[in-house]
Write an enzyme that holds these catalytic residues in place. Structure first.
Site, PDB file in Angstrom:
ATOM      1  N   HIS A  12      33.566  33.801 -28.714  1.00 42.05           N
ATOM      2  CA  HIS A  12      34.959  33.331 -28.732  1.00 42.05           C
ATOM      3  C   HIS A  12      35.170  32.281 -27.645  1.00 42.05           C
ATOM      4  O   HIS A  12      35.428  32.592 -26.487  1.00 42.05           O
ATOM      5  CB  HIS A  12      35.900  34.528 -28.529  1.00 42.05           C
ATOM      6  CG  HIS A  12      37.341  34.216 -28.801  1.00 42.05           C
ATOM      7  ND1 HIS A  12      38.128  34.980 -29.646  1.00 42.05           N
ATOM      8  CD2 HIS A  12      38.152  33.237 -28.351  1.00 42.05           C
ATOM      9  CE1 HIS A  12      39.339  34.479 -29.704  1.00 42.05           C
ATOM     10  NE2 HIS A  12      39.388  33.421 -28.910  1.00 42.05           N
ATOM     11  N   HIS A  40      36.928  28.196 -27.448  1.00 42.02           N
ATOM     12  CA  HIS A  40      37.614  27.117 -28.180  1.00 42.02           C
ATOM     13  C   HIS A  40      37.076  25.769 -27.723  1.00 42.02           C
ATOM     14  O   HIS A  40      37.095  25.471 -26.524  1.00 42.02           O
ATOM     15  CB  HIS A  40      39.122  27.172 -27.940  1.00 42.02           C
ATOM     16  CG  HIS A  40      39.781  28.365 -28.568  1.00 42.02           C
ATOM     17  ND1 HIS A  40      40.504  28.280 -29.736  1.00 42.02           N
ATOM     18  CD2 HIS A  40      39.818  29.660 -28.205  1.00 42.02           C
ATOM     19  CE1 HIS A  40      40.968  29.487 -30.053  1.00 42.02           C
ATOM     20  NE2 HIS A  40      40.572  30.352 -29.140  1.00 42.02           N
ATOM     21  N   ASP A  95      38.444  22.895 -28.083  1.00 41.49           N
ATOM     22  CA  ASP A  95      39.509  22.110 -27.440  1.00 41.49           C
ATOM     23  C   ASP A  95      40.055  22.798 -26.193  1.00 41.49           C
ATOM     24  O   ASP A  95      40.994  22.292 -25.584  1.00 41.49           O
ATOM     25  CB  ASP A  95      40.637  21.794 -28.440  1.00 41.49           C
ATOM     26  CG  ASP A  95      41.210  23.017 -29.127  1.00 41.49           C
ATOM     27  OD1 ASP A  95      40.483  24.012 -29.325  1.00 41.49           O
ATOM     28  OD2 ASP A  95      42.408  22.984 -29.479  1.00 41.49           O
ATOM     29  N   GLY A 106      46.751  30.459 -32.555  1.00 42.73           N
ATOM     30  CA  GLY A 106      48.102  29.968 -32.284  1.00 42.73           C
ATOM     31  C   GLY A 106      49.007  31.141 -31.943  1.00 42.73           C
ATOM     32  O   GLY A 106      48.539  32.274 -31.816  1.00 42.73           O
ATOM     33  N   HIS A 125      42.540  36.148 -34.506  1.00 37.86           N
ATOM     34  CA  HIS A 125      43.174  36.421 -33.216  1.00 37.86           C
ATOM     35  C   HIS A 125      44.247  37.483 -33.460  1.00 37.86           C
ATOM     36  O   HIS A 125      45.224  37.219 -34.176  1.00 37.86           O
ATOM     37  CB  HIS A 125      43.873  35.169 -32.689  1.00 37.86           C
ATOM     38  CG  HIS A 125      42.999  34.204 -31.963  1.00 37.86           C
ATOM     39  ND1 HIS A 125      42.184  33.311 -32.603  1.00 37.86           N
ATOM     40  CD2 HIS A 125      42.835  33.981 -30.623  1.00 37.86           C
ATOM     41  CE1 HIS A 125      41.559  32.574 -31.686  1.00 37.86           C
ATOM     42  NE2 HIS A 125      41.936  32.959 -30.482  1.00 37.86           N
ATOM     43  N   GLU A 178      46.798  40.215 -29.070  1.00 36.84           N
ATOM     44  CA  GLU A 178      46.800  39.478 -27.801  1.00 36.84           C
ATOM     45  C   GLU A 178      48.254  39.253 -27.386  1.00 36.84           C
ATOM     46  O   GLU A 178      48.750  39.871 -26.461  1.00 36.84           O
ATOM     47  CB  GLU A 178      46.073  38.138 -27.985  1.00 36.84           C
ATOM     48  CG  GLU A 178      46.112  37.236 -26.754  1.00 36.84           C
ATOM     49  CD  GLU A 178      45.676  35.800 -27.067  1.00 36.84           C
ATOM     50  OE1 GLU A 178      45.731  35.367 -28.230  1.00 36.84           O
ATOM     51  OE2 GLU A 178      45.298  35.100 -26.115  1.00 36.84           O
ATOM     52  N   ASP A 218      37.034  32.344 -24.088  1.00 43.30           N
ATOM     53  CA  ASP A 218      38.241  31.801 -24.711  1.00 43.30           C
ATOM     54  C   ASP A 218      38.367  30.310 -24.387  1.00 43.30           C
ATOM     55  O   ASP A 218      37.913  29.484 -25.162  1.00 43.30           O
ATOM     56  CB  ASP A 218      39.497  32.572 -24.295  1.00 43.30           C
ATOM     57  CG  ASP A 218      40.589  32.502 -25.360  1.00 43.30           C
ATOM     58  OD1 ASP A 218      40.297  32.073 -26.495  1.00 43.30           O
ATOM     59  OD2 ASP A 218      41.735  32.900 -25.069  1.00 43.30           O
TER      60      ASP A 218
HETATM   61  O1  LIG Z   1      43.753  32.842 -26.951  1.00 43.56           O
HETATM   62  C1  LIG Z   1      44.274  32.157 -27.835  1.00 43.56           C
HETATM   63  N1  LIG Z   1      45.166  32.733 -28.687  1.00 43.56           N
HETATM   64  C2  LIG Z   1      45.705  32.055 -29.725  1.00 43.56           C
HETATM   65  N2  LIG Z   1      45.461  30.771 -29.949  1.00 43.56           N
HETATM   66  C3  LIG Z   1      44.625  30.142 -29.100  1.00 43.56           C
HETATM   67  C4  LIG Z   1      44.005  30.784 -28.032  1.00 43.56           C
HETATM   68  N3  LIG Z   1      43.254  29.894 -27.374  1.00 43.56           N
HETATM   69  C5  LIG Z   1      43.376  28.734 -28.029  1.00 43.56           C
HETATM   70  N4  LIG Z   1      44.216  28.868 -29.063  1.00 43.56           N
HETATM   71  C6  LIG Z   1      44.632  27.840 -30.020  1.00 43.56           C
HETATM   72  C7  LIG Z   1      44.914  26.521 -29.347  1.00 43.56           C
HETATM   73  C8  LIG Z   1      43.898  25.587 -29.927  1.00 43.56           C
HETATM   74  O2  LIG Z   1      44.424  24.291 -30.119  1.00 43.56           O
HETATM   75  C9  LIG Z   1      43.536  26.242 -31.237  1.00 43.56           C
HETATM   76  C10 LIG Z   1      42.222  25.851 -31.850  1.00 43.56           C
HETATM   77  O3  LIG Z   1      41.166  25.967 -30.976  1.00 43.56           O
HETATM   78  O4  LIG Z   1      43.567  27.620 -30.923  1.00 43.56           O
HETATM   79 ZN   LIG Z   2      41.122  32.354 -28.565  1.00 44.70          ZN
END
Ligand SMILES: O=c1[nH]cnc2c1ncn2[C@H]1C[C@H](O)[C@@H](CO)O1
Ligand SMILES: [Zn+2]
EC number: 3.5.4.4
Length: 366
Positions: A21, A23, A25, A183, A210, A213, A302
């Site tokens: 996990h 991201h 970006d 998101g 997700h 959380e 993350d």
């Molecule tokens: O931890 C998270 N929870 C929900 N959404 C998240 C988390 N970290 C990043 N994101 C979102 C923001 C990014 O733009 C998107 C794609 O990676 O996923």
């Molecule tokens: Zn995430």
């Protein structure tokens, strides 16, 4: 004695790591953001000093709210809109993870957020896959081999999940391991995207969600029992279904028992959870209780940029603040490899030929 003494940072650095996990970006180098912004004429950055920018991301993400945490991504996404930008970010991601001892990683991103420069969804995915391949080759040449996969994410507040799920299936033999939704969680239950999940199941494809959380048990329950998620992103709120009786013995509710019985992997991200308010501290993070109860726990980053973290740092925090041993780190790494969206034989090869010998060399026991 091996496995019980506090694990030194030099040992954690050398330990083979598996990351499910992360991201794309959320893991850019601050210096890369500054360079890409300057070259593209993006003037929205809060500062153009790379060190100050890194600090700004960490401070801003330290918000206590998932929604505010997510606002910081507008800057990284802004500089990931062309083929070259995407490939560079992906290449650097692979190199940074490999340099940290990560031997297998799944990095996720949402293709729908990278269309502002005129790319198609396919071009976005191609660019990222190209960058990962370059990074893999360079990492292997540098003596730190890494296997990269990507997961395609759909944004849960948007309405493109079915399209992104189809994209994930189309690219499943080119390095895309599966699908995810991300998101803001509150107000956007996973069942909004049921058609995407049903499509993926019919295609024998893999997905994680997700859940648990920014919202609690109902989100986890929907993700598993309505949507059929293979894994849970975070899933930290599963502890709401675990009561500790007067005798101190934990009692699992039906959902927690299901998650444990079915060995559903939990992609846990301690530092991120503290920033969004999903956990109070590493010492009190549910990951350690869930490990004790032998849930299928994995350790993840993350967003390395927003949390100023790495796999080594997350592991070291667990060692220093929650008493994890080298055997625990080995266990979590094997859990992650068992749960990877990678064919079974390839998972076994990494476990047997990379993870186990790597930990054995550090004195860990199975
Ligand atoms: O931890 C998270 N929870 C929900 N959404 C998240 C988390 N970290 C990043 N994101 C979102 C923001 C990014 O733009 C998107 C794609 O990676 O996923
Ligand atoms: Zn995430």
């Amino acid at each position: 004695m091996a496995g019980t003494a506090a694990v030194a940072p030099t040992i954690v650095a050398r330990a083979p790591k598996a990351l499910l996990h992360d991201h794309l970006d959320g893991g850019l180098r601050p210096s890369t953001i500054v360079e890409l912004a300057e070259a593209a004429g993006y003037t929205g950055l809060p500062t153009t000093d790379a060190v100050a920018l890194g600090q700004w991301f960490r401070d801003s993400a330290d918000s206590g709210s998932l929604e505010r945490y997510l606002e910081t991504f507008s800057h990284t996404v802004a500089v990931m809109q062309t083929r070259e930008q995407l490939a560079r970010v992906a290449r650097e991601c692979a190199l940074d993870l490999a340099a940290d001892g990560v031997v297998y990683a799944e990095s996720r991103f949402a293709p729908e957020q990278h269309l502002a420069g005129g790319l198609t969804l396919e071009e976005v995915v191609d660019a990222v896959l190209t960058g990962f391949r370059e990074g893999e080759q360079e990492a292997a040449a540098a003596g730190t081999p890494i296997r990269m996969r990507t997961l395609l994410t759909a944004m849960r507040h948007a309405a493109r999940s079915r399209e992104i799920a189809e994209l994930a299936v189309r690219y499943r033999d080119e390095g895309v391991g599966g699908f995810d939704i991300a998101g803001a969680e509150a107000g956007f239950p996973p069942t909004r995207h049921l058609d995407a999940f049903e499509y993926l199941r019919r295609e024998n494809a893999h997905f994680t969600i997700h859940a648990g959380e920014g919202f609690g048990l109902p989100s986890i329950w929907e993700a598993i029992q309505w949507c059929g998620a293979d894994r849970l992103g975070h899933g930290v709120r599963i502890v709401d279904d675990i009561a500790t009786g007067d005798d101190g013995i934990p009692a699992l509710g039906r959902l927690a028992a299901y998650v444990r019985d079915m060995r559903i992997p939990l992609e846990m991200c301690p530092s991120s959870n503290i920033q969004t308010g999903a956990a109070r501290s590493v010492a009190e993070h549910p990951i350690t209780m869930l490990k004790r109860l032998r849930f299928r726990v994995t350790v993840n980053t993350d967003n390395r940029l927003m949390s100023g973290t790495s796999m080594s740092r997350e592991m070291q925090l667990l060692v220093d603040e929650a008493g994890w041993t080298i055997d625990d780190l080995r266990w979590a790494t094997i859990n992650a490899m068992k749960s990877a969206f990678l064919p079974f034989d390839e998972r076994l090869t990494i476990i047997e030929h990379v993870v186990k010998p790597g930990y054995a060399a550090l004195g860990a026991h199975g």
